[in-house]
Motif scaffolding. Structure first.
Motif, PDB file in Angstrom:
ATOM      1  N   SER A 146      21.389   8.057  -5.554  1.00 44.45           N
ATOM      2  CA  SER A 146      20.233   7.824  -6.313  1.00 44.45           C
ATOM      3  C   SER A 146      20.396   8.614  -7.497  1.00 44.45           C
ATOM      4  O   SER A 146      21.102   9.488  -7.544  1.00 44.45           O
ATOM      5  N   GLN A 157      13.448   4.098 -10.696  1.00 51.12           N
ATOM      6  CA  GLN A 157      13.352   3.773  -9.271  1.00 51.12           C
ATOM      7  C   GLN A 157      13.405   5.048  -8.437  1.00 51.12           C
ATOM      8  O   GLN A 157      12.810   5.117  -7.358  1.00 51.12           O
ATOM      9  N   HIS A 169       8.912   0.483  -6.301  1.00 51.48           N
ATOM     10  CA  HIS A 169      10.295   0.868  -6.015  1.00 51.48           C
ATOM     11  C   HIS A 169      11.139  -0.373  -5.731  1.00 51.48           C
ATOM     12  O   HIS A 169      12.253  -0.523  -6.269  1.00 51.48           O
ATOM     13  N   VAL A 216      11.685  -2.317  -9.078  1.00 53.21           N
ATOM     14  CA  VAL A 216      12.627  -1.723 -10.038  1.00 53.21           C
ATOM     15  C   VAL A 216      14.048  -1.731  -9.486  1.00 53.21           C
ATOM     16  O   VAL A 216      14.978  -2.200 -10.149  1.00 53.21           O
ATOM     17  N   ILE A 217      14.237  -1.219  -8.258  1.00 57.26           N
ATOM     18  CA  ILE A 217      15.600  -1.140  -7.736  1.00 57.26           C
ATOM     19  C   ILE A 217      16.114  -2.514  -7.313  1.00 57.26           C
ATOM     20  O   ILE A 217      17.318  -2.786  -7.382  1.00 57.26           O
ATOM     21  N   ALA A 224      16.070  -0.933  -1.726  1.00 55.78           N
ATOM     22  CA  ALA A 224      15.213   0.245  -1.608  1.00 55.78           C
ATOM     23  C   ALA A 224      15.475   0.992  -0.303  1.00 55.78           C
ATOM     24  O   ALA A 224      15.554   2.222  -0.289  1.00 55.78           O
TER      25      ALA A 224
END
Length: 493
Positions: free
Chosen positions: A4, A228, A247, A250-251, A259
């Motif tokens: 991440s 994210q 989340h 976006v991801i 996610a």
């Protein structure tokens, strides 16, 4: 390497408190299943029989139930697979069966089996009242009055001062979000996503315009990666369900990733940073050796999967260029299919449908995928250098059972603050504050940093701040040093 933006499996349990009825149904269903499983095995339910986890120590605590009193020595015996206890604020919980249901994945709890997990629990759960509904049926007792609150001879004064500082930050509002900050950040990402289409529409797909589009899209992807990360840490909304939804958007839709994959991987890193066998970000698959301990172990065992004394050189070929385009893409797809995570898979597909519908008219199918790989190539460099500058050159070792503050400071360092560094790294230049308070909105790290530094000074803990270029150079220096340690052990030990 960090999954991440830094890094970053998941919270021990993360759900919104507004759905109380849902939580009660889940709790009731869990208790019923628990009773059924004990009926089938001839054991009593947890509330009557005490520990659920089985293991060799079960007989000695049978009958004490939720009012049992235990020593740290007893708790630490329950740290094996299928027999796992944790301590949270002196309460002892048997999580042996719960780990399989844990929304953040089983590994992040397993890493604290037989230990005090109080600080990790408080770091990852925004609504602890809600989470305790799930902990209640797992309760098997508490620590004996004669036992210290901290295990492994941790400094009680340090632990208490850190918790007091965290409470002070909450009282001062440093865990409250600025909606404008995140709206502007999301807005500038969407603008960067749209700009290449406008450029292609007006000026066509010539080489100069294409190169410009690649860099703009890579910037959008990198910044979306930091955003994210914010949603994944539940640091934006008061209600965590909105963090979870954004989340995934976006991801999944903006970045084409998963996610759940990110959560399960990244929170392990946060729970035990730079700890071998617990932090997946330092699992280098025998490609690199890290720190001062692992290289010597490999050398003594005559392990030579690669010429590690040259790892500081081949890192440039297999690290930054390949992490996202190759390893992450394969691992994300494999994880979603194996776990049958069709919700994340749908978000994942929505990214590629959107991307191809936008760029196939200009480049065709093959050309669009070539364009995407170029974007991923640049994004991967950005991601690796930012996420590794805070960790790779720091202490990398096996479990030492340090307190939360000491553990995080050993594994992390900060990068000098500036507007560019803040933007470029998604405020991960404040890696220390982020690791200590992962749910704190990133725009507040700068306000927390001076008092964290004071606390570290009080207890003689090194608070390290580097320049951006220095931090990047330290990545290579640390790889070179580890490679030399390996070679010396390989040849002479």
């Amino acid at each position: 390497m960090s999954a991440s933006s830094d890094k970053g499996g998941s919270a021990l349990v993360r759900e919104s408190s507004e759905d109380t009825q849902s939580s009660e149904r889940l709790e009731c269903r869990y208790s019923i299943n628990q009773q059924k499983s004990h009926h089938c095995t001839g054991q009593r339910p947890l509330s009557a029989a005490g520990p659920m986890g089985g293991g060799t120590h079960q007989t000695s605590v049978e009958g004490r139930g939720a009012s049992g009193v235990y020593t740290w020595e007893e708790v630490q015996k329950h740290s094996q697979r299928g027999d796992q206890w944790v301590v949270i604020e002196r309460k002892v919980y048997n999580v042996s069966n719960w780990v399989k249901r844990h929304p953040g994945g089983h590994r992040v709890i397993t890493h604290y089996a037989g230990e005090d997990a109080s600080d990790a629990f408080m770091a990852f759960h925004p609504d602890q009242t809600f989470v305790r509904k799930f902990l209640k049926p797992l309760l098997v007792g508490e620590l004996a009055p004669s036992e210290p609150s901290q295990d492994h001879k941790k400094n009680a004064a340090l632990v208490n001062d850190f918790r007091a500082l965290r409470d002070q930050f909450k009282a001062e509002g440093l865990f409250r979000t600025s909606p404008l900050f995140f709206c502007l950040h999301l807005g500038h990402i969407l603008l960067l996503e749209a700009l290449p289409l406008a450029l292609l529409w007006y000026w066509g797909n010539g080489w100069i315009n294409t190169i410009l589009c690649i860099f703009i899209l890579a910037t959008a992807q990198s910044q979306a990666g930091w955003l994210q990360h914010d949603f994944g840490h539940l640091s934006v909304f008061k209600r965590s369900r909105w963090d979870h939804l954004l989340h995934k958007f976006v991801i999944g839709h903006l970045k084409g990733a998963s996610a759940h994959w990110w959560n399960h991987r990244h929170f392990q890193h946060h729970a035990k940073p730079n700890v071998f066998k617990k932090d997946p970000d330092i699992n280098m698959l025998n490609i690199l050796v890290l720190g001062n301990v692992q290289p010597v172990e490999y050398g003594i065992k005559k392990l030579k999967h690669l010429p590690y004394n040259h790892q500081h050189q081949y890192f440039f070929l297999i690290g930054p260029p390949l992490l996202i385009p190759v390893y992450f893409n394969i691992h994300i797809f494999q994880t979603m299919i194996q776990q049958r995570d069709w919700v994340d898979f749908a978000w994942y597909l929505s990214y590629y449908i959107r991307y191809l519908s936008c760029f196939v008219p200009f480049y065709g199918v093959f050309g669009s995928f070539v364009l995407l790989m170029c974007v991923r190539f640049i994004e991967s460099h950005w991601f690796v250098w930012v996420t590794q500058m805070n960790h790779l050159s720091m202490d990398v070792d096996y479990e030492k059972h340090d307190d939360w503050l000491s553990m995080q400071l050993k594994a992390t360092c900060n990068i000098e603050q500036s507007f560019f560094n803040d933007w470029f790294s998604g405020h991960l230049n404040f890696q220390i504050e982020h690791h200590l308070f992962p749910m704190m909105p990133r725009h507040n790290y700068i306000h927390a940093a001076p008092r964290v530094k004071e606390l570290c000074k009080k207890y003689g803990i090194h608070y390290e701040v580097k320049g951006l270029w220095e931090a990047w150079c330290d990545i290579i220096r640390s790889l070179r040093k580890s490679g030399e340690l390996w070679l010396d052990a390989y040849l002479h030990k």
